[in-house]
Scaffold this active site. Structure first.
Site, PDB file in Angstrom:
ATOM      1  N   ASP A 133       0.779  -1.241   0.000  1.00 36.17           N
ATOM      2  CA  ASP A 133       0.000   0.000   0.000  1.00 36.17           C
ATOM      3  C   ASP A 133       0.806   1.284   0.000  1.00 36.17           C
ATOM      4  O   ASP A 133       0.214   2.344  -0.079  1.00 36.17           O
ATOM      5  CB  ASP A 133      -0.838   0.087   1.303  1.00 36.17           C
ATOM      6  N   CYS A 188     -18.588 -10.749 -12.600  1.00 33.53           N
ATOM      7  CA  CYS A 188     -19.655  -9.880 -12.082  1.00 33.53           C
ATOM      8  C   CYS A 188     -20.961 -10.100 -12.845  1.00 33.53           C
ATOM      9  O   CYS A 188     -22.045  -9.953 -12.275  1.00 33.53           O
ATOM     10  CB  CYS A 188     -19.259  -8.407 -12.184  1.00 33.53           C
ATOM     11  N   CYS A 191     -24.795  -8.498 -12.374  1.00 33.15           N
ATOM     12  CA  CYS A 191     -24.986  -8.004 -10.997  1.00 33.15           C
ATOM     13  C   CYS A 191     -24.604  -6.519 -10.891  1.00 33.15           C
ATOM     14  O   CYS A 191     -23.641  -6.066 -11.511  1.00 33.15           O
ATOM     15  CB  CYS A 191     -24.104  -8.832 -10.058  1.00 33.15           C
ATOM     16  N   CYS A 198     -24.575   1.566  -2.636  1.00 33.33           N
ATOM     17  CA  CYS A 198     -23.663   2.581  -2.092  1.00 33.33           C
ATOM     18  C   CYS A 198     -24.483   3.768  -1.557  1.00 33.33           C
ATOM     19  O   CYS A 198     -25.230   4.394  -2.303  1.00 33.33           O
ATOM     20  CB  CYS A 198     -22.706   3.057  -3.185  1.00 33.33           C
ATOM     21  N   CYS A 214     -17.005   8.842  -1.388  1.00 36.59           N
ATOM     22  CA  CYS A 214     -16.985   7.536  -0.705  1.00 36.59           C
ATOM     23  C   CYS A 214     -16.757   7.719   0.803  1.00 36.59           C
ATOM     24  O   CYS A 214     -15.897   8.496   1.224  1.00 36.59           O
ATOM     25  CB  CYS A 214     -15.882   6.681  -1.320  1.00 36.59           C
ATOM     26  N   CYS A 241     -15.984   1.983   5.392  1.00 40.06           N
ATOM     27  CA  CYS A 241     -17.300   1.466   4.987  1.00 40.06           C
ATOM     28  C   CYS A 241     -17.066   0.160   4.233  1.00 40.06           C
ATOM     29  O   CYS A 241     -16.168   0.080   3.393  1.00 40.06           O
ATOM     30  CB  CYS A 241     -17.976   2.495   4.077  1.00 40.06           C
ATOM     31  N   CYS A 244     -20.101  -1.966  -0.009  1.00 40.28           N
ATOM     32  CA  CYS A 244     -20.003  -2.514  -1.371  1.00 40.28           C
ATOM     33  C   CYS A 244     -19.282  -3.857  -1.390  1.00 40.28           C
ATOM     34  O   CYS A 244     -19.242  -4.527  -2.425  1.00 40.28           O
ATOM     35  CB  CYS A 244     -19.398  -1.513  -2.352  1.00 40.28           C
TER      36      CYS A 244
END
Ligand code: SF4
Ligand code: SF4
Length: 352
Positions: A133, A188, A191, A198, A214, A241, A244
């Protein structure tokens, strides 16, 4: 984090299966190998920056060109061992994102990658460098190239047997390793659950996240005031959060309990009392959160978020701690958000 060994100890070739076995033995849940080179998603990343979706995350802009090609950050490096470490999507819902409830994952990942690097150096003489990161590297891009998953419409990497609740790290080395096949499928399908659920409508399109909307950005990366129109949408979120990810069917099916106990959630980091957080002074705050990734917001950031949550809850019993913070908190940022929260509660309970 890097290692270079003085004396190579010859090892029976091929090294790749042994290296992967070593990485799994250290506790990583996924391991893949890839050759360094131009990043497939750099154009998407630079368009995203130009669109202003990174907000205040200027550190992303500073190293932008280095991210274009993973050979650039450390000259001489040729391959990457890309790893994933599960942080347990089966944990109960809370007001702190799951990834931040245990010890700081950077330290946990670095310790393992350093050990892997030392092993590789001892057996081959390779020079290595670990990234978690922090460097100018598009780690998700490398992870897809190394076969670890596809990019979901929520922009996260999803593995077909692990979901997306995992950390990604990479160990660069100057060896030419045989790469794994990149992950080319996209599971995906039709979907759209992550986009639909969100709470701040932060996705401008599938695979495109406007970070400035976000909750993870607003509660962690943003250093200043949270825009007032977005404060109610924070709801009860104190730090980050997971929505998602929570709604993603791949996580429903494949999230796994923790195996690395260093990441075990601390009891007071799942659903802490925001009034208590707002009242913590700096030494108490450090004692409570010093070993966790939550230090990223510093005390002022988490106190700001706590004030917003209290304002959203609207419970008049919080007025005392909020009024105290609005008048006396050492940080103007916290005073302003506490005053906003007081006003929210008073408005809600004003006689009509
Ligand atoms: S983390 Fe939360 S706010 Fe951010 S995009 Fe996902 S659901 Fe939206
Ligand atoms: S919720 Fe659906 S669209 Fe979103 S990442 Fe998961 S599978 Fe893909």
């Amino acid at each position: 984090m890097s290692s270079a060994g003085p004396a190579a100890r010859p090892i029976e070739r091929p090294i790749e299966p042994l290296l992967k076995a070593q990485a799994f033995g250290l506790g990583f849940d996924l391991v893949g190998l890839t050759a360094l080179g131009p990043a497939d998603t750099y154009k998407h990343f630079s368009d995203w920056l130009v669109a202003g979706h990174a907000g205040e995350m200027q550190y992303l802009e500073r190293g932008a060109e280095l991210r274009a090609d993973s050979r650039h950050p450390v000259p001489g490096m040729q391959s990457a061992v890309v790893v994933a470490l599960n942080y347990d999507g089966t944990q109960p819902d809370g007001t702190i994102a799951r990834y931040a409830r245990g010890d700081d994952y950077h330290r946990v990942m670095w310790d393992k990658l350093d050990e892997l690097g030392a092993w590789l150096t001892a057996h081959t003489g390779a020079t290595t460098r670990a990234f978690v990161d922090t460097g100018p590297v598009l780690e998700r891009d490398l992870a897809r190239r190394a076969g670890l998953g596809w990019f979901g419409k929520n922009t996260l990497l999803i593995h077909p047997q692990l979901g997306s609740f995992f950390f990604i790290g990479a160990l660069f080395c100057d060896l030419e390793l045989t790469p794994d096949a990149p992950f080319t499928a996209d599971h995906c399908g039709t979907c759209t659950r992550c986009l639909d659920h969100c709470p701040t409508q932060a996705f401008t399109a599938p695979h495109v996240l406007d970070a400035t909307r976000c909750i993870s950005y607003l509660t962690i990366e943003l250093k200043g005031a949270i825009p007032e129109p977005l404060r109610p949408a924070l709801d009860d979120h104190l730090y980050g959060c997971d929505i998602c990810q929570e709604v993603c069917p791949w996580n429903h099916k494949f999230s796994r309990p923790l195996t690395d106990m260093a990441l075990r959630p601390a009891d007071d980091r799942v659903r802490p009392d925001p009034a208590e957080l707002l009242a913590l002074d700096a030494p108490a705050w450090r004692a409570r959160f010093g070993k966790s990734a939550i230090t990223r917001t510093k005390r002022r950031g988490l106190a700001r978020n706590a004030a917003v949550v209290l304002g959203n809850r609207g419970d008049p019993s919080a007025l005392g701690v909020l009024e105290q913070a609005a008048a006396h908190d050492p940080e103007p940022l916290v005073r302003e958000h506490a005053a906003w929260a007081v006003e929210q509660i008073r408005t809600r309970h004003r006689p009509t």
